[in-house]
Design a protein around this motif. Sequence first.
Motif, short mmCIF file in Angstrom:
data_model
loop_
_atom_site.label_atom_id
_atom_site.label_comp_id
_atom_site.label_asym_id
_atom_site.label_seq_id
_atom_site.Cartn_x
_atom_site.Cartn_y
_atom_site.Cartn_z
N LEU B 22 1.99 14.85 17.19
CA LEU B 22 1.11 14.98 16.30
C LEU B 22 1.40 15.74 14.98
O LEU B 22 0.83 15.71 13.76
N PRO B 92 1.16 9.40 16.81
CA PRO B 92 1.46 8.84 15.47
C PRO B 92 0.95 7.22 15.37
O PRO B 92 0.80 6.81 14.40
N PHE B 93 0.92 6.56 16.42
CA PHE B 93 0.28 5.15 16.28
C PHE B 93 -1.07 5.24 15.71
O PHE B 93 -1.18 4.37 14.48
N PHE B 94 -2.15 6.02 16.04
CA PHE B 94 -3.38 6.14 15.23
C PHE B 94 -2.80 6.83 13.91
O PHE B 94 -3.68 6.25 12.85
N ALA B 95 -2.18 7.46 13.75
CA ALA B 95 -1.99 8.54 12.38
C ALA B 95 -1.31 7.57 11.36
O ALA B 95 -1.79 7.39 10.24
N VAL B 96 -0.40 6.70 11.83
CA VAL B 96 0.35 5.74 10.60
C VAL B 96 -0.87 4.58 10.26
O VAL B 96 -0.91 4.28 9.04
N ILE B 97 -1.82 4.41 11.36
CA ILE B 97 -2.67 3.18 10.61
C ILE B 97 -3.97 3.98 9.89
O ILE B 97 -4.22 3.20 9.06
N LEU B 99 -3.32 6.44 8.03
CA LEU B 99 -2.75 6.82 6.67
C LEU B 99 -2.76 5.57 6.00
O LEU B 99 -3.05 5.37 4.44
#
Lengths: 179, 185
Positions: B22, B92-97, B99
């Motif tokens: 995170l 990171p999986f949800f963060a890249v999406i 972003l």
Amino acid sequence: MRSDLPFALLAVFVPFSLVSIGGGTSIIAGIQHQAVDVHHWVTAREFVDFFAISRAAPGPGMMLATLIGWHVLGWTGAAITTLGLFLPSSLLCYGVVRIWSRHRGKRWHTALEEGLSPVGTGLILAGIVSILQIGGGGLLSWAIAISSACMLAWRPKIHPLLILAGGASIFIAAHAATG
Amino acid sequence: MTTPVQRVTIAAIFSVFFRIGLFSFGGGLTGWVYRDVVLMRGWLNEDEFLSGMAVSQILPGANIANLSIFVGQKLRGPLGATVALLGLLTAPFFAVIALASTYDLLKTLPNAETALDGVAAAAIGLILVVVGKGARRAARRAAAFIAFLATFVTVGLLHWPLLAVVVVVGPLSVLSAWLRRSADA
């Protein structure tokens, strides 16, 4: 959406998972070729944007694959490319690590650990140099990197997020000062 | 040298790697893992960590994913490895999406790119700490220090292929450690 798309995604990302020796940077050009030129999943411009986003987001740079999957097939696609890229190499790694740990405490295991540890350190430093060469920050990047390392060595309990925020602030200030 | 046997909970492993995933803006994940796993919690000692680093880099896959599996497996076997990797990738999986969904808006923010370069530079400091520890360790033995320098110069400065270098330098370095151990015994 074409029904063979999930398989096409897997067929591209699974092999990349198993050849990505040295980490994600070694396969970026290959992924770009497959996703942009061969399969037309994303345009060249979108690929560059996705690359920038995966760098901006926390976590491994390889999450670039997640974005390509998400772009062509929504959440399903994101799950497929993420698993496709991370799972095969992870299973292989698990197998190796398991064998490795079974022999803990034996003399040759200790020798392996002591012998590989300086090699690991050398590889980390080599990685740092290549990151600094790719990034466009120049001397300021080096200065920030070294001073943040000194801060952390001096006060190991400082939360790294504070250090990261400091780096961002100094860069913005320097940018504003030089116009 | 191995660390004393201790029972680390599955929840603790997940929580440590979830937070690393995170918070690790700008890279520097190796440094985060070192800080949380070796420095703050003592789950692994330095040699274990650094040799795990070498193994993670030789094998295919994201180095940090491999390192998480290495740490998780050492602490709690297959479940530990699975949980460490899942913990690392979830945020990171949800963060890249997230972003990517807001990218057009983010691009209009002033200074976003400059700030990101600053974050990335500071994140390198986290990894430099690991290098500092490793180099100091290597400096205790001439052979180890030579192995460290040879690896760095050939891969980092001369851009020789990583795998070839490790295949040559690794065994020599291990052999010297083995001979020294044998001499001690």
